[in-house]
Design a protein around this motif. Structure first.
Motif, PDB file in Angstrom:
ATOM      1  N   THR A 236      51.008  53.760  39.695  1.00  0.00           N
ATOM      2  CA  THR A 236      50.606  55.110  39.273  1.00  0.00           C
ATOM      3  C   THR A 236      49.528  55.098  38.200  1.00  0.00           C
ATOM      4  O   THR A 236      48.971  56.151  37.888  1.00  0.00           O
ATOM      5  CB  THR A 236      51.819  55.880  38.742  1.00  0.00           C
ATOM      6  OG1 THR A 236      52.417  55.144  37.668  1.00  0.00           O
ATOM      7  CG2 THR A 236      52.848  56.081  39.844  1.00  0.00           C
ATOM      8  N   THR A 237      49.220  53.917  37.626  1.00  0.00           N
ATOM      9  CA  THR A 237      48.141  53.825  36.636  1.00  0.00           C
ATOM     10  C   THR A 237      47.351  52.548  36.873  1.00  0.00           C
ATOM     11  O   THR A 237      47.861  51.561  37.422  1.00  0.00           O
ATOM     12  CB  THR A 237      48.665  53.820  35.184  1.00  0.00           C
ATOM     13  OG1 THR A 237      49.535  52.696  34.991  1.00  0.00           O
ATOM     14  CG2 THR A 237      49.393  55.107  34.854  1.00  0.00           C
ATOM     15  N   TYR A 238      46.096  52.574  36.412  1.00  0.00           N
ATOM     16  CA  TYR A 238      45.178  51.467  36.631  1.00  0.00           C
ATOM     17  C   TYR A 238      44.421  51.155  35.345  1.00  0.00           C
ATOM     18  O   TYR A 238      44.289  52.008  34.459  1.00  0.00           O
ATOM     19  CB  TYR A 238      44.207  51.821  37.766  1.00  0.00           C
ATOM     20  CG  TYR A 238      44.924  52.080  39.068  1.00  0.00           C
ATOM     21  CD1 TYR A 238      45.205  51.046  39.942  1.00  0.00           C
ATOM     22  CD2 TYR A 238      45.365  53.372  39.380  1.00  0.00           C
ATOM     23  CE1 TYR A 238      45.898  51.281  41.130  1.00  0.00           C
ATOM     24  CE2 TYR A 238      46.056  53.609  40.564  1.00  0.00           C
ATOM     25  CZ  TYR A 238      46.315  52.561  41.433  1.00  0.00           C
ATOM     26  OH  TYR A 238      47.011  52.796  42.581  1.00  0.00           O
ATOM     27  N   SER A 239      43.913  49.930  35.280  1.00  0.00           N
ATOM     28  CA  SER A 239      43.251  49.434  34.071  1.00  0.00           C
ATOM     29  C   SER A 239      41.742  49.394  34.250  1.00  0.00           C
ATOM     30  O   SER A 239      41.227  49.347  35.376  1.00  0.00           O
ATOM     31  CB  SER A 239      43.744  48.021  33.739  1.00  0.00           C
ATOM     32  OG  SER A 239      45.137  47.985  33.574  1.00  0.00           O
ATOM     33  N   LEU A 240      41.046  49.361  33.137  1.00  0.00           N
ATOM     34  CA  LEU A 240      39.600  49.202  33.144  1.00  0.00           C
ATOM     35  C   LEU A 240      39.275  47.731  33.394  1.00  0.00           C
ATOM     36  O   LEU A 240      39.776  46.847  32.700  1.00  0.00           O
ATOM     37  CB  LEU A 240      39.027  49.653  31.799  1.00  0.00           C
ATOM     38  CG  LEU A 240      37.509  49.774  31.695  1.00  0.00           C
ATOM     39  CD1 LEU A 240      36.984  50.867  32.625  1.00  0.00           C
ATOM     40  CD2 LEU A 240      37.103  50.083  30.248  1.00  0.00           C
ATOM     41  N   ILE A 241      38.452  47.459  34.414  1.00  0.00           N
ATOM     42  CA  ILE A 241      38.074  46.086  34.718  1.00  0.00           C
ATOM     43  C   ILE A 241      36.561  45.967  34.874  1.00  0.00           C
ATOM     44  O   ILE A 241      35.872  46.945  35.178  1.00  0.00           O
ATOM     45  CB  ILE A 241      38.777  45.540  35.985  1.00  0.00           C
ATOM     46  CG1 ILE A 241      38.207  46.175  37.253  1.00  0.00           C
ATOM     47  CG2 ILE A 241      40.287  45.744  35.906  1.00  0.00           C
ATOM     48  CD1 ILE A 241      38.609  45.457  38.527  1.00  0.00           C
ATOM     49  N   HIS A 242      36.062  44.759  34.686  1.00  0.00           N
ATOM     50  CA  HIS A 242      34.643  44.461  34.871  1.00  0.00           C
ATOM     51  C   HIS A 242      34.335  44.294  36.351  1.00  0.00           C
ATOM     52  O   HIS A 242      33.362  44.838  36.868  1.00  0.00           O
ATOM     53  CB  HIS A 242      34.296  43.183  34.092  1.00  0.00           C
ATOM     54  CG  HIS A 242      32.880  42.738  34.223  1.00  0.00           C
ATOM     55  ND1 HIS A 242      32.402  42.095  35.344  1.00  0.00           N
ATOM     56  CD2 HIS A 242      31.833  42.806  33.352  1.00  0.00           C
ATOM     57  CE1 HIS A 242      31.118  41.801  35.171  1.00  0.00           C
ATOM     58  NE2 HIS A 242      30.751  42.221  33.980  1.00  0.00           N
ATOM     59  N   GLY A 243      35.151  43.493  37.038  1.00  0.00           N
ATOM     60  CA  GLY A 243      34.997  43.299  38.468  1.00  0.00           C
ATOM     61  C   GLY A 243      34.434  41.955  38.874  1.00  0.00           C
ATOM     62  O   GLY A 243      34.801  41.417  39.914  1.00  0.00           O
ATOM     63  N   GLU A 244      33.528  41.382  38.060  1.00  0.00           N
ATOM     64  CA  GLU A 244      32.942  40.072  38.345  1.00  0.00           C
ATOM     65  C   GLU A 244      32.789  39.313  37.031  1.00  0.00           C
ATOM     66  O   GLU A 244      31.709  38.855  36.674  1.00  0.00           O
ATOM     67  CB  GLU A 244      31.595  40.199  39.041  1.00  0.00           C
ATOM     68  CG  GLU A 244      31.664  40.746  40.456  1.00  0.00           C
ATOM     69  CD  GLU A 244      30.316  40.737  41.147  1.00  0.00           C
ATOM     70  OE1 GLU A 244      29.281  40.624  40.455  1.00  0.00           O
ATOM     71  OE2 GLU A 244      30.297  40.836  42.397  1.00  0.00           O
ATOM     72  N   LEU A 245      33.880  39.178  36.322  1.00  0.00           N
ATOM     73  CA  LEU A 245      33.811  38.648  34.965  1.00  0.00           C
ATOM     74  C   LEU A 245      33.917  37.126  34.971  1.00  0.00           C
ATOM     75  O   LEU A 245      34.932  36.543  34.611  1.00  0.00           O
ATOM     76  CB  LEU A 245      34.899  39.276  34.096  1.00  0.00           C
ATOM     77  CG  LEU A 245      34.754  39.062  32.577  1.00  0.00           C
ATOM     78  CD1 LEU A 245      33.367  39.469  32.106  1.00  0.00           C
ATOM     79  CD2 LEU A 245      35.813  39.842  31.835  1.00  0.00           C
ATOM     80  N   GLY A 246      32.835  36.482  35.374  1.00  0.00           N
ATOM     81  CA  GLY A 246      32.730  35.043  35.253  1.00  0.00           C
ATOM     82  C   GLY A 246      32.089  34.663  33.932  1.00  0.00           C
ATOM     83  O   GLY A 246      31.552  35.518  33.212  1.00  0.00           O
ATOM     84  N   PRO A 247      32.093  33.381  33.563  1.00  0.00           N
ATOM     85  CA  PRO A 247      31.501  32.954  32.294  1.00  0.00           C
ATOM     86  C   PRO A 247      29.988  33.142  32.237  1.00  0.00           C
ATOM     87  O   PRO A 247      29.416  33.161  31.151  1.00  0.00           O
ATOM     88  CB  PRO A 247      31.886  31.472  32.203  1.00  0.00           C
ATOM     89  CG  PRO A 247      32.141  31.054  33.616  1.00  0.00           C
ATOM     90  CD  PRO A 247      32.703  32.261  34.302  1.00  0.00           C
ATOM     91  N   ASP A 248      29.350  33.311  33.393  1.00  0.00           N
ATOM     92  CA  ASP A 248      27.909  33.601  33.406  1.00  0.00           C
ATOM     93  C   ASP A 248      27.625  35.059  33.096  1.00  0.00           C
ATOM     94  O   ASP A 248      26.465  35.429  32.849  1.00  0.00           O
ATOM     95  CB  ASP A 248      27.300  33.222  34.754  1.00  0.00           C
ATOM     96  CG  ASP A 248      27.984  33.908  35.930  1.00  0.00           C
ATOM     97  OD1 ASP A 248      29.193  34.212  35.828  1.00  0.00           O
ATOM     98  OD2 ASP A 248      27.330  34.135  36.960  1.00  0.00           O
ATOM     99  N   HIS A 249      28.640  35.895  33.090  1.00  0.00           N
ATOM    100  CA  HIS A 249      28.480  37.308  32.759  1.00  0.00           C
ATOM    101  C   HIS A 249      28.986  37.626  31.353  1.00  0.00           C
ATOM    102  O   HIS A 249      29.300  38.773  31.039  1.00  0.00           O
ATOM    103  CB  HIS A 249      29.201  38.184  33.791  1.00  0.00           C
ATOM    104  CG  HIS A 249      28.518  38.204  35.118  1.00  0.00           C
ATOM    105  ND1 HIS A 249      29.106  38.691  36.260  1.00  0.00           N
ATOM    106  CD2 HIS A 249      27.273  37.776  35.494  1.00  0.00           C
ATOM    107  CE1 HIS A 249      28.268  38.572  37.285  1.00  0.00           C
ATOM    108  NE2 HIS A 249      27.154  38.024  36.841  1.00  0.00           N
TER     109      HIS A 249
END
Length: 355
Positions: A236-249
């Motif tokens: 019922t709830t969701y979190s804020l995410i980056h989506g492609e959070l590798g060490p190069d980002h």
């Protein structure tokens, strides 16, 4: 022929961002960008400001995804991301998304690059553009995994701890629905895990059509995806995410803080989607620090299992699709696809071994 930025193209943009005394001494296009151009601009030492800045260009010819730009007849700016319906997997690109994501991260207390100038007027450059800070510490990937300098490794560990804190802050940002920023204020009819399954099935077909090894196990993989989906119940709830959070980002500043970049894909989603990517891109020990103590993560093992396979299939289909065009770093993109083919086959073998 794709047109990239030259010194003369930025001759009015950089002074507009930093002041009339700013003088460009060199420019280099940084590798890796698939939807926008990323340029490091070196400045004369006499300039009272920074020694260098980064320029983001969303010109259409900087987008290497097939069908996104036309190398023979480039438009002045890249098409906006198709997020009007709130599709969390729509192409995330454009100045508007960048600024919206930056404001959201800033509100959450998460460090990202300082913006010297954001301009969509095309007065100073032929496309939507931003001039942002150039973090002198380099990428977290270089500090942790490329450099042989112990001092760099220590700085990387400091930044990794700061990144872990940033992830905690993002997990605390919640919404009742999933999707791009501005589209997550209401619950969705389709559960997040079902959307992942549907995309994974599409990626499986795409990848299996291109790689004979996956083609040979298409049906077992399809069955496995459905099996992994079965025990998951909606949230019922969701979190804020980056989506492609590798060490190069992740960049590192002078204070050892982690700065998130390539943030246009910021969205509310299952945190497990972020964490399977973190697991892939960071070493096991470094990921353990980012994940935190097991009793505090709140990550659902069933979601992790489904999303792990779905992410691997995505990282086969996407790079192979990109290679249909004229993306320059072909060897690197092919290596990403190959490593994820191998990982997909390994996941299938593991599940078969479990019986």
């Amino acid at each position: 022929m794709r047109r990239t930025a030259e010194t003369e193209d930025l001759s009015t943009l950089v002074p507009a961002a930093l002041g009339p005394t700013a003088r460009i001494t060199g420019i280099e296009r940084l590798r890796g960008g698939t939807r926008k151009g990323v340029y490091r601009v070196h400045l004369a030492p006499s300039n009272p400001g920074p020694a260098s800045v980064i320029v983001y260009s969303w010109a259409a010819e900087e987008n290497f995804w097939p069908g996104a730009g036309t190398p023979t007849a480039p438009a002045t700016t890249a098409p906006a991301a198709q997020d009007e319906q709130g599709d969390p997997f729509a192409p995330a690109t454009g100045l508007r998304l960048f600024l919206t994501a930056r404001d959201a991260l800033d509100s959450a207390g998460v460090r990202t690059v300082h913006v010297h100038l954001a301009d969509d007027s095309h007065r100073h450059y032929r496309a939507d553009v931003a001039v942002v800070e150039d973090a002198p510490g380099g990428t977290l990937e270089h500090l942790l995994y490329r450099s042989h300098d112990p001092a760099d490794h220590e700085r990387g560990r400091t930044a990794l701890k700061h990144l872990a804190h940033s992830l905690t802050l993002m997990r605390q940002c919640r919404a009742p629905g999933y999707g791009p920023l501005g589209h997550a204020s209401t619950p969705r009819e389709i559960p997040c895990e079902q959307l992942i399954l549907e995309h994974a099935l599409g990626h499986l077909d795409e990848a299996a059509d291109r790689d004979h090894r996956l083609g040979a196990v298409r049906e077992p993989l399809r069955e496995l995806l459905h099996t992994l989906r079965a025990p998951i119940t909606p949230r019922t709830t969701y979190s804020l995410i980056h989506g492609e959070l590798g060490p190069d980002h992740v960049l590192v500043d002078d204070a050892g803080q982690a700065l998130l970049i390539d943030i246009e894909g910021l969205k509310f989603f299952d945190a497990e989607w972020e964490h399977v990517f973190l697991q892939i891109r960071f070493s096991p020990g470094d990921y353990a620090l980012l994940a935190g103590p097991p009793h505090q993560t709140g990550l659902d093992p069933a979601r992790m299992a489904l999303y792990r396979l779905a992410m691997r299939l995505s990282l086969v289909a996407g790079p192979l699709r990109l290679l249909d065009g004229d993306f320059p770093d072909r060897e690197g993109m092919q290596a990403i696809a190959e490593s994820n083919v191998q990982a997909t086959l390994a996941l299938l073998a593991q599940e078969r071994a479990r019986g």
